[in-house]
Design a protein around this motif. Sequence first.
Motif, mmCIF file in Angstrom:
data_model
loop_
_atom_site.group_PDB
_atom_site.id
_atom_site.type_symbol
_atom_site.label_atom_id
_atom_site.label_comp_id
_atom_site.label_asym_id
_atom_site.label_seq_id
_atom_site.Cartn_x
_atom_site.Cartn_y
_atom_site.Cartn_z
ATOM 1 N N GLY A 190 3.385 3.185 7.269
ATOM 2 C CA GLY A 190 2.993 2.248 6.234
ATOM 3 C C GLY A 190 2.822 0.861 6.815
ATOM 4 N N ASP A 191 2.578 -0.093 5.931
ATOM 5 C CA ASP A 191 2.406 -1.473 6.375
ATOM 6 C C ASP A 191 2.937 -2.427 5.317
ATOM 7 O OD1 ASP A 191 0.212 -1.495 4.486
ATOM 8 O OD2 ASP A 191 -1.078 -0.755 6.069
ATOM 9 N N THR A 192 3.159 -3.652 5.737
ATOM 10 C CA THR A 192 3.636 -4.683 4.827
ATOM 11 C C THR A 192 2.630 -5.828 4.807
ATOM 12 O OG1 THR A 192 4.927 -5.889 6.489
ATOM 13 C CG2 THR A 192 6.042 -4.110 5.295
ATOM 14 N N GLY A 195 2.786 -9.698 8.348
ATOM 15 C CA GLY A 195 3.046 -8.326 7.952
ATOM 16 C C GLY A 195 3.251 -7.428 9.159
ATOM 17 N N THR A 196 3.493 -6.155 8.903
ATOM 18 C CA THR A 196 3.763 -5.194 9.973
ATOM 19 C C THR A 196 3.132 -3.847 9.668
ATOM 20 O OG1 THR A 196 5.805 -4.411 8.919
ATOM 21 C CG2 THR A 196 6.025 -6.232 10.490
ATOM 22 N N ALA A 197 2.918 -3.059 10.708
ATOM 23 C CA ALA A 197 2.692 -1.621 10.591
ATOM 24 C C ALA A 197 4.012 -0.996 10.997
ATOM 25 C CB ALA A 197 1.570 -1.168 11.507
ATOM 26 N N ALA A 224 0.830 -1.212 0.000
ATOM 27 C CA ALA A 224 0.000 0.000 0.000
ATOM 28 C C ALA A 224 0.863 1.260 0.000
ATOM 29 C CB ALA A 224 -0.911 -0.013 1.218
ATOM 30 N N GLY A 225 0.195 2.391 -0.059
ATOM 31 C CA GLY A 225 0.867 3.676 -0.006
ATOM 32 C C GLY A 225 1.279 4.041 1.408
ATOM 33 N N LEU A 226 1.911 5.194 1.533
ATOM 34 C CA LEU A 226 2.369 5.702 2.815
ATOM 35 C C LEU A 226 1.525 6.887 3.255
ATOM 36 C CD1 LEU A 226 6.181 5.714 2.011
ATOM 37 C CD2 LEU A 226 4.960 4.034 3.393
ATOM 38 N N MET A 227 1.551 7.151 4.547
ATOM 39 C CA MET A 227 0.861 8.292 5.123
ATOM 40 C C MET A 227 1.875 9.109 5.898
ATOM 41 S SD MET A 227 -1.634 8.418 8.250
ATOM 42 C CE MET A 227 -0.261 9.091 9.092
ATOM 43 N N MET A 228 1.832 10.443 5.801
ATOM 44 C CA MET A 228 2.757 11.302 6.527
ATOM 45 C C MET A 228 1.982 12.124 7.560
ATOM 46 S SD MET A 228 5.329 14.274 5.099
ATOM 47 C CE MET A 228 6.483 13.159 4.323
#
Length: 182
Positions: A56-58, A67-69, A44-48
């Motif tokens: 982000g997440d995997t 997966g991870t956050a 997915a995309g990233l958030m700032m």
Amino acid sequence: YSGCSLGGFTGCGTVFQLTPSGSEWTENILYRFQNGNSGDTPYAGLMMDGAGNLYGDTLNSGQRGGGTAFELTPSNGGWNFSVLYPFTTCCTYSGPAGSLVMDSAGNLYGTIVGGGNWGYGAVFKLTRSDGGWMYALLYSFTGRNDGKWPESNVVLDSEGNIYGTASYGGALQWGLVWEITP
């Protein structure tokens, strides 16, 4: 800023930045995933946030395999990587597939494709707690009329309602739009 799900030297994905350089663009790799505790396949995309931190997440791997956050924090011209939460899911590539969303209090929301109570996905909330992050399961899809395999981002409204989509399931079995109310 963005992620590449299968790039980098290890093929596990990267987080990168593109900056204009004359008439072209220059790529700056912020982080390379290693298929270990950091997770892999940042789908997915990233958030700032307002401080310039990236979230982000995997979709895969991590300490618990689901997966991870993660967070990337700017530091002395580089970036520090930290896992906020390692997900546990039912099978490979069933972690978060949509971008994380942050509310005004700094809580993070998202979905996992598999896992939850029935293995058909879930909606979660991550809240800062004692220097870490606490996971809360908000909804677990049953795979019936409520859908299954939520792969998209969530949307929050000003009333605290959460909206998203499920890829399959529902009355016609071709997916649906869902809402969770507080």
